[in-house]
Design an enzyme around this catalytic site. Structure first.
Site, short mmCIF file in Angstrom:
data_model
loop_
_atom_site.label_atom_id
_atom_site.label_comp_id
_atom_site.label_asym_id
_atom_site.label_seq_id
_atom_site.Cartn_x
_atom_site.Cartn_y
_atom_site.Cartn_z
N THR A 1 10.01 26.87 -0.10
CA THR A 1 10.66 27.68 -1.13
C THR A 1 12.05 28.17 -0.72
O THR A 1 12.76 28.78 -1.51
CB THR A 1 9.78 28.91 -1.48
N ASP B 1 -3.16 36.09 3.15
CA ASP B 1 -2.95 36.10 1.69
C ASP B 1 -3.41 34.77 1.06
O ASP B 1 -3.47 34.65 -0.16
CB ASP B 1 -1.48 36.38 1.35
N LYS C 1 4.55 45.87 5.86
CA LYS C 1 4.87 44.50 6.21
C LYS C 1 6.17 44.45 7.02
O LYS C 1 7.16 45.06 6.65
CB LYS C 1 5.03 43.67 4.92
N THR D 1 14.58 43.05 6.37
CA THR D 1 15.73 43.85 6.76
C THR D 1 16.43 44.32 5.49
O THR D 1 16.04 43.95 4.38
CB THR D 1 16.72 43.02 7.60
#
Length: 270
Positions: A40, A192, A227, A231
């Protein structure tokens, strides 16, 4: 000490489909396993880093990794954890990203003769006959079981498209295909992905009556559950053009003391 013990001690393992069988398997046999990466973006990020480290530990213990690049699944997009549908990617964009991933992965994984395999699921997914897929694969999935999956729950209120609903079937088919072609018997991935990974395990066990397993690794989080890897500028990329070595270094330099041991366990071989 088997790789199972190493992964447990270092805190990688979150969930397993068949705990006792997996433990025995990794102690006594050398297996072929896979991890999937959807292209992606044109670089891997710190979230992928843990999966690569888990893969590297497995390879060092004599197990054979398959890196599955999602040239096919990337054209649909995984709805797991997303509030809305992902942007559709062009085949050209996906092909470019795959080339970037391969280059980065070779720094972690030894792709020498038969030590690791790299495949692209576009090679089989893009040529599938839809009716044939429904007959061969769709018959093994129940809609009510799919709807109960964690990866779809977040999308109920905004709506889940039928387009994305197929993602789980595609990922399950990937595992079956790799099992069929390479005797791959285990899928690893981020936590996940648990629902999607179970789909592949169940497909192989129902369709072929053969053993198959999955194991998830923890996502990189702080001691209070947030998580890590983000940044102010966005993701912490493994490409020095996207995140400078200085910024990358500073990110880890500034990690809270309470998170240092976890980061060293998961992201280094120390």
């Amino acid at each position: 000490m088997s790789v199972y013990d190493v992964l447990m001690e270092r805190g990688f393992i979150k969930q397993m489909s068949h705990e006792d069988e997996i433990k025995e398997l990794l102690e006594k046999e050398k297996i072929t396993f896979y991890i999937g990466f959807d292209p992606t973006a044109d670089s891997l990020h710190v979230g992928h880093f843990i999966a690569l480290m888990m893969m590297s530990h497995m390879q060092r213990a004599g197990h054979r990794p398959i890196v599955l690049l999602g040239g096919g699944t990337g054209m649909v997009g995984d709805p797991s954890g997303k509030d809305e549908m992902r942007k559709m990617l062009t085949p050209e964009f996906i092909a470019h990203n795959i080339a970037c991933f391969k280059k980065q992965m070779s720094r972690f994984i030894d792709f020498g003769e038969d030590k690791a395999i790299i495949v692209n699921n576009a090679d089989w997914l893009l040529d599938l006959n839809y009716v044939q897929l429904l007959r061969e694969v769709g018959v093994h999935f129940t809609v009510n079981r799919m709807l109960a999956a964690e990866c779809f729950k977040k999308r109920w209120e905004k709506g889940l498209t039928f387009f994305e609903f197929n993602y789980m079937i595609m990922q399950g088919y990937d595992f079956w295909k790799l099992h069929h072609d390479y005797n791959c018997i285990m899928e690893l991935g981020g936590d996940d992905q648990w629902s999607n990974m179970l789909a592949g395990v169940e497909l192989i066990r129902r369709k072929d009556q053969k053993p198959a397993y999955c194991m998830t690794c923890k996502l990189l989080t702080t001691s209070d559950g947030r998580k890590m890897g983000k940044t102010e500028k966005g993701a912490l990329w493994l490409d020095p053009e996207k995140t400078s070595p200085y910024d990358f270094y500073q990110y880890w330099r500034n990690v809270a003391d309470s998170d240092v041991e976890n980061c060293l366990s998961l992201l280094t071989f120390l």
